[in-house]
Scaffold this motif. Structure first.
Motif, PDB file in Angstrom:
ATOM      1  N   UNK A  45     -72.070   1.595 175.273  1.00 29.20           N
ATOM      2  CA  UNK A  45     -72.999   1.395 174.089  1.00 29.20           C
ATOM      3  C   UNK A  45     -71.886   1.107 172.880  1.00 29.20           C
ATOM      4  N   UNK A  46     -70.713   0.872 173.384  1.00 27.89           N
ATOM      5  CA  UNK A  46     -69.519   0.556 172.433  1.00 27.89           C
ATOM      6  C   UNK A  46     -70.112  -0.597 171.116  1.00 27.89           C
ATOM      7  N   UNK A  47     -70.525  -1.844 171.775  1.00 25.17           N
ATOM      8  CA  UNK A  47     -70.826  -2.761 170.826  1.00 25.17           C
ATOM      9  C   UNK A  47     -71.875  -2.287 169.851  1.00 25.17           C
ATOM     10  N   UNK A  48     -72.912  -1.667 170.573  1.00 21.67           N
ATOM     11  CA  UNK A  48     -74.066  -1.326 169.606  1.00 21.67           C
ATOM     12  C   UNK A  48     -73.712   0.034 168.801  1.00 21.67           C
ATOM     13  N   UNK A  49     -72.705   0.837 169.252  1.00 21.88           N
ATOM     14  CA  UNK A  49     -72.254   2.010 168.486  1.00 21.88           C
ATOM     15  C   UNK A  49     -71.562   1.546 167.319  1.00 21.88           C
ATOM     16  N   UNK A  69     -76.457  -8.713 164.927  1.00 21.22           N
ATOM     17  CA  UNK A  69     -76.418  -9.305 166.396  1.00 21.22           C
ATOM     18  C   UNK A  69     -75.944 -10.725 166.634  1.00 21.22           C
ATOM     19  N   UNK A  70     -76.268 -11.516 165.632  1.00 25.09           N
ATOM     20  CA  UNK A  70     -75.874 -13.015 165.712  1.00 25.09           C
ATOM     21  C   UNK A  70     -74.349 -13.064 165.325  1.00 25.09           C
ATOM     22  N   UNK A 222     -67.200  -5.183 160.748  1.00 26.65           N
ATOM     23  CA  UNK A 222     -67.365  -4.306 161.967  1.00 26.65           C
ATOM     24  C   UNK A 222     -68.328  -5.010 163.110  1.00 26.65           C
ATOM     25  N   UNK A 223     -69.072  -5.813 162.551  1.00 25.01           N
ATOM     26  CA  UNK A 223     -69.936  -6.786 163.547  1.00 25.01           C
ATOM     27  C   UNK A 223     -68.866  -7.725 164.278  1.00 25.01           C
ATOM     28  N   UNK A 224     -67.956  -8.251 163.565  1.00 24.92           N
ATOM     29  CA  UNK A 224     -67.167  -8.833 163.894  1.00 24.92           C
ATOM     30  C   UNK A 224     -66.084  -8.465 165.105  1.00 24.92           C
ATOM     31  N   UNK A 225     -65.846  -7.233 164.639  1.00 19.98           N
ATOM     32  CA  UNK A 225     -65.035  -6.380 165.827  1.00 19.98           C
ATOM     33  C   UNK A 225     -65.882  -5.969 166.811  1.00 19.98           C
ATOM     34  N   UNK A 226     -66.952  -5.795 166.708  1.00 21.99           N
ATOM     35  CA  UNK A 226     -67.842  -5.430 167.660  1.00 21.99           C
ATOM     36  C   UNK A 226     -68.069  -6.559 168.783  1.00 21.99           C
ATOM     37  N   UNK A 227     -68.006  -7.823 168.302  1.00 21.73           N
ATOM     38  CA  UNK A 227     -67.934  -9.149 168.883  1.00 21.73           C
ATOM     39  C   UNK A 227     -66.554  -9.160 169.867  1.00 21.73           C
ATOM     40  N   UNK A 228     -65.648  -8.912 169.073  1.00 21.71           N
ATOM     41  CA  UNK A 228     -64.182  -8.816 170.031  1.00 21.71           C
ATOM     42  C   UNK A 228     -64.297  -7.774 171.031  1.00 21.71           C
ATOM     43  N   UNK A 240     -75.354 -16.236 173.261  1.00 22.62           N
ATOM     44  CA  UNK A 240     -76.947 -15.673 173.555  1.00 22.62           C
ATOM     45  C   UNK A 240     -76.785 -13.966 173.320  1.00 22.62           C
ATOM     46  N   UNK A 241     -75.583 -13.405 173.047  1.00 20.52           N
ATOM     47  CA  UNK A 241     -75.196 -12.120 173.118  1.00 20.52           C
ATOM     48  C   UNK A 241     -75.939 -11.676 171.941  1.00 20.52           C
ATOM     49  N   UNK A 242     -76.429 -10.233 171.991  1.00 19.20           N
ATOM     50  CA  UNK A 242     -76.683  -9.225 170.804  1.00 19.20           C
ATOM     51  C   UNK A 242     -78.392  -9.713 170.257  1.00 19.20           C
ATOM     52  N   UNK A 243     -79.026 -10.239 170.947  1.00 12.85           N
ATOM     53  CA  UNK A 243     -80.367 -10.748 170.677  1.00 12.85           C
ATOM     54  C   UNK A 243     -81.071  -9.145 170.686  1.00 12.85           C
ATOM     55  N   UNK A 244     -81.494  -8.841 169.260  1.00 13.59           N
ATOM     56  CA  UNK A 244     -82.196  -7.690 169.143  1.00 13.59           C
ATOM     57  C   UNK A 244     -81.064  -6.411 168.829  1.00 13.59           C
TER      58      UNK A 244
END
Length: 320
Positions: A45-49, A69-70, A222-228, A240-244
């Motif tokens: 859950x690292x990306x979500x967290x 998410x986008x 932080x969302x961009x960091x989560x993308x990395x 398609x990642x991160x829908x919802x």
């Protein structure tokens, strides 16, 4: 009721729910009570967290951001394409974090200057980022680079049986930094003051506009960091990642006890929200008979419970 308990009732409730869930799953399933399960909760859950930490800061100020998410999807596919074209991962990380910061600052400026609802501006941002992701590439792209291979294999060993991957360490570091920013800086106090009453914050002379823009800037960064982090976790970028993901982030923040209207909350609550979410996922995985849809059903029940609890607390506070 004790004033301390009344003031921290949502946080205490979330902590109690996590302990109850984890203890129940540990009693029911052999091997659940272990450090490796806890590490997997953080890693999976690292990306979500990470997005939830940024969302907590925005909700502190009474805002919302539907674009995270986008942004995760766009930064993951953009990073993968650049690395596959020969760019160094360090330079790519700088590019995507800068893009995330500019994107958040742009949305924050529109929200503040034109007095538009955050819901509408970030909804447009969500469509823009998602469209940009598919414009970059319609398909998932694998990442092959020696540095990525080393980072994705990195683990911090704690004893013989517990090995903490880099993604889990990055989530923990983000939570610590978010905790300090939210509760030990003037910026964090300003966020809560604005969320409590923006008009009062203006009368007090607080920098409302700059603080709100900074909150959206930090959240998108932080969302961009989560993308990395997602590219490290999956070894690829995917439009398609991160829908919802934005809705899951909001749910975690609310379950963590942060008032959705702003002005009250705690970063530790978001940590417990992540743990509750991850514990439900792990318990269903251990059971092996339940469909993953039960994660949504249980989260929906918890979310509704906490919204009603927050409503009761607000009414109780107003009567006092």
């Amino acid at each position: 009721m004790n004033p301390f308990v009344r003031r921290n009732l949502p946080l205490i409730s979330t902590a109690a729910i996590f302990i109850l869930l984890f203890a129940s799953a540990s009693l029911k399933y052999d091997g659940f009570f272990s450090g490796s399960v806890l590490v997997n909760i953080f890693s999976d859950n690292a990306v979500l967290g990470i997005t939830a930490v940024g969302m907590t800061l925005v909700i502190f100020a009474g805002g919302i951001d539907l674009s995270v998410g986008a942004v995760v999807a766009y930064t993951s596919i953009f990073s993968a394409i650049l690395i596959q074209r020969g760019e160094h991962p360090g330079a790519v990380a700088f590019y995507v974090l800068s893009l995330g910061a500019l994107f958040g600052a742009f949305m924050g400026t529109l929200i503040h200057v034109f007095k538009q609802p955050a819901f509408l501006i970030t909804l447009a941002g969500m469509f823009l980022a998602r469209g940009m992701g598919f414009w970059v590439s319609n398909e998932s792209t694998s990442i092959t680079h020696p540095l990525y291979d080393s980072l994705s294999r990195f683990e911090l060993s704690i004893g013989e049986n517990v090995h903490v991957p880099l993604t889990a360490l990055l989530l923990l570091a983000t939570i610590v930094v978010g905790y300090v920013v939210a509760h030990f800086t003037r910026f964090g106090r300003n966020l809560l003051a604005i969320g409590g009453s923006e008009q009062s914050a203006l009368l007090m002379g607080l920098p409302v506009g700059a603080t709100k823009i900074a909150a959206y800037t930090l959240n998108s960064t932080l969302a961009a960091f989560a993308g990395l982090v997602a590219t490290l976790y999956t070894g690829s970028g995917n439009p398609s990642l991160g829908v919802g993901l934005e809705l899951d982030s909001i749910a975690i923040v609310v379950i963590g006890g942060t008032l959705l209207a702003g002005g009250r909350g705690h970063m530790i609550g978001t940590l417990f929200g992540i743990l509750v979410f991850g514990t439900i996922q792990s318990a269903i995985l251990f059971d092996g008979r339940l469909d993953s849809a039960w994660v949504r059903i249980v989260v929906a029940a918890l979310l509704l419970t906490f919204i009603l609890l927050q409503r009761a607390i607000v009414r109780s506070t107003a009567k006092r």
